[in-house]
Motif scaffolding. Structure first.
Motif, PDB file in Angstrom:
ATOM      1  N   GLU A 211     -39.994  -1.980  -0.486  1.00  0.00           N
ATOM      2  CA  GLU A 211     -38.912  -0.941   0.260  1.00  0.00           C
ATOM      3  C   GLU A 211     -39.381   0.492   0.188  1.00  0.00           C
ATOM      4  O   GLU A 211     -39.391   1.185   1.101  1.00  0.00           O
ATOM      5  CB  GLU A 211     -37.520  -1.347   0.169  1.00  0.00           C
ATOM      6  CG  GLU A 211     -37.010  -2.601   0.635  1.00  0.00           C
ATOM      7  CD  GLU A 211     -37.128  -2.815   2.038  1.00  0.00           C
ATOM      8  OE1 GLU A 211     -36.892  -1.987   2.756  1.00  0.00           O
ATOM      9  OE2 GLU A 211     -37.627  -4.066   2.345  1.00  0.00           O
ATOM     10  N   LEU A 212     -39.638   0.658  -1.327  1.00  0.00           N
ATOM     11  CA  LEU A 212     -40.241   1.952  -1.626  1.00  0.00           C
ATOM     12  C   LEU A 212     -41.072   2.711  -0.611  1.00  0.00           C
ATOM     13  O   LEU A 212     -41.353   3.592  -0.102  1.00  0.00           O
ATOM     14  CB  LEU A 212     -39.974   2.335  -2.756  1.00  0.00           C
ATOM     15  CG  LEU A 212     -40.838   3.488  -3.444  1.00  0.00           C
ATOM     16  CD1 LEU A 212     -39.978   4.782  -2.812  1.00  0.00           C
ATOM     17  CD2 LEU A 212     -40.664   3.499  -4.916  1.00  0.00           C
ATOM     18  N   ILE A 213     -42.245   1.524  -0.736  1.00  0.00           N
ATOM     19  CA  ILE A 213     -43.501   1.973  -0.241  1.00  0.00           C
ATOM     20  C   ILE A 213     -43.368   1.967   1.412  1.00  0.00           C
ATOM     21  O   ILE A 213     -44.043   2.741   1.973  1.00  0.00           O
ATOM     22  CB  ILE A 213     -44.544   0.639  -0.565  1.00  0.00           C
ATOM     23  CG1 ILE A 213     -44.787   0.924  -2.085  1.00  0.00           C
ATOM     24  CG2 ILE A 213     -45.817   0.847   0.037  1.00  0.00           C
ATOM     25  CD1 ILE A 213     -45.756  -0.185  -2.823  1.00  0.00           C
ATOM     26  N   LYS A 214     -42.512   1.127   1.979  1.00  0.00           N
ATOM     27  CA  LYS A 214     -42.155   1.278   3.150  1.00  0.00           C
ATOM     28  C   LYS A 214     -41.751   2.627   3.627  1.00  0.00           C
ATOM     29  O   LYS A 214     -42.437   3.020   4.667  1.00  0.00           O
ATOM     30  CB  LYS A 214     -41.370   0.282   4.004  1.00  0.00           C
ATOM     31  CG  LYS A 214     -41.838  -1.250   4.125  1.00  0.00           C
ATOM     32  CD  LYS A 214     -41.145  -1.898   4.783  1.00  0.00           C
ATOM     33  CE  LYS A 214     -39.999  -2.850   3.706  1.00  0.00           C
ATOM     34  NZ  LYS A 214     -39.417  -3.827   4.587  1.00  0.00           N
ATOM     35  N   HIS A 215     -40.780   3.086   2.767  1.00  0.00           N
ATOM     36  CA  HIS A 215     -40.505   4.978   3.210  1.00  0.00           C
ATOM     37  C   HIS A 215     -41.694   5.534   3.191  1.00  0.00           C
ATOM     38  O   HIS A 215     -41.707   6.699   3.821  1.00  0.00           O
ATOM     39  CB  HIS A 215     -39.467   5.079   2.286  1.00  0.00           C
ATOM     40  CG  HIS A 215     -38.092   4.460   2.592  1.00  0.00           C
ATOM     41  ND1 HIS A 215     -37.060   5.269   2.838  1.00  0.00           N
ATOM     42  CD2 HIS A 215     -37.531   3.429   2.532  1.00  0.00           C
ATOM     43  CE1 HIS A 215     -35.997   4.884   3.107  1.00  0.00           C
ATOM     44  NE2 HIS A 215     -36.276   3.562   2.964  1.00  0.00           N
ATOM     45  N   ILE A 216     -42.507   5.535   2.142  1.00  0.00           N
ATOM     46  CA  ILE A 216     -43.724   6.136   1.975  1.00  0.00           C
ATOM     47  C   ILE A 216     -44.699   6.116   3.037  1.00  0.00           C
ATOM     48  O   ILE A 216     -45.217   7.180   3.735  1.00  0.00           O
ATOM     49  CB  ILE A 216     -44.472   5.841   0.873  1.00  0.00           C
ATOM     50  CG1 ILE A 216     -43.553   6.370  -0.615  1.00  0.00           C
ATOM     51  CG2 ILE A 216     -45.870   6.435   0.739  1.00  0.00           C
ATOM     52  CD1 ILE A 216     -44.177   5.849  -1.912  1.00  0.00           C
ATOM     53  N   LEU A 217     -44.981   4.849   3.686  1.00  0.00           N
ATOM     54  CA  LEU A 217     -45.720   4.564   4.856  1.00  0.00           C
ATOM     55  C   LEU A 217     -45.172   5.263   6.107  1.00  0.00           C
ATOM     56  O   LEU A 217     -45.966   5.772   6.757  1.00  0.00           O
ATOM     57  CB  LEU A 217     -45.709   3.126   4.966  1.00  0.00           C
ATOM     58  CG  LEU A 217     -46.660   2.250   4.089  1.00  0.00           C
ATOM     59  CD1 LEU A 217     -46.645   0.821   4.334  1.00  0.00           C
ATOM     60  CD2 LEU A 217     -47.753   2.771   3.701  1.00  0.00           C
TER      61      LEU A 217
END
Length: 286
Positions: A211-217
């Motif tokens: 979920e954190l990486i999706k925010h970054i993407l």
């Protein structure tokens, strides 16, 4: 004598240093951080540590710290684990002491530029480096250059609200402590032995990190996400749930072009500090 760059990683428990000579890091040493002492005492400790490296022909000094920095002034705005180190003009102090250029930045930013210049991030112009340990930090490299933002605060997704707390609560060692009353290393050993509860812990952790990486993407759509910090060593235990979480990302074509990589550098913090130094390119080239 070959020109060298000195890199320091100043943390709440230790100060670590090393010199880069002809693209190779050498003479890595560490001393305890006198975290509870006065600002003057800490500054003198740092200066004496740097002095111990002056047998090298130092071209510049790079420093990473776990806190906010006014990058232009070289001023440390605050360190949570070192109470006396608030609003410290560290660069000016060291430049006056050693007559060398000094560059300071947040340690997560150092990690990102370090893996870009010296590690698995070298092939990519745009990447985000995420450190996974006691806390979570992130640094951003755009078009081959570190983007620090105001007071080196760019990439502070750790403090962004998520579920009942923030991303750091669920994506760092705090997750394992709060929800499984254990350390990642201990749980990893249990998980490798097939313990169901430990396996569940890493499955949940991977989902949160996804979920954190999706925010970054959504924000940056980089070519690569590089994971660092001690928890990266347990990646095989949460890789499947991380990728499952990412599979629901709204833009599959973006997901197809991002690589999730693990940092292979043993001294990433020092490499990153070295990478801050703006001197002749041949000094830092590998």
């Amino acid at each position: 004598m070959e020109k060298a760059i000195l890199g320091l990683d100043i943390g709440g428990t230790g100060i670590k240093g090393g010199v880069l000579v002809k693209g190779h890091l050498e003479d890595v040493r560490s001393i305890p951080t006198p975290a509870k002492e006065s600002q003057e005492f800490i500054l003198e400790t740092i200066a004496l540590f740097i002095e111990s490296y002056m047998g090298y022909d130092i071209a510049g000094i790079g420093i990473g710290i776990p806190g906010l920095v006014d990058v232009e002034k070289g001023e440390v705005l605050g360190l949570a684990n070192i109470p006396a180190f608030q609003h410290v003009e560290l660069a000016r102090f060291l430049q006056e002491r050693f007559a060398k250029p000094v560059f300071i930045n947040n340690d997560a930013n150092c990690f990102a530029i370090g893996v870009h210049k010296f590690g698995v991030g070298k092939p990519f112009k745009n990447l985000v480096g995420i450190t996974l340990g006691t806390g979570v930090g992130a640094g951003i490299v755009i078009n081959g250059h570190l983007y620090s933002g105001v007071n080196s605060a760019a990439g502070e997704w750790c403090s962004a609200p998520y579920l009942e707390h923030n991303f750091e609560h669920y994506c760092s060692g705090k997750f394992f402590h709060h929800y499984y009353d254990s350390k990642p290393k201990v749980l990893a050993k249990r998980a490798k032995a097939g313990d169901p509860e430990a396996l569940k812990a890493f499955e949940e952790y991977g989902a949160h990190l996804g979920e954190l990486i999706k925010h970054i993407l959504f924000a940056l759509a980089p070519e690569a996400i590089v994971l660092g910090g001690s928890i990266r060593k347990t990646y095989p235990l949460f890789e499947a749930s991380l990728k499952k979480s990412l599979s629901s990302f709204a833009y599959p074509t973006v997901l197809e072009h991002v690589q999730i990589l693990l940092s292979e550098l043993d001294e990433t913090a020092i490499h990153g500090a070295v990478a801050l130094v703006d001197v002749e390119p041949e000094i830092i080239n590998t």
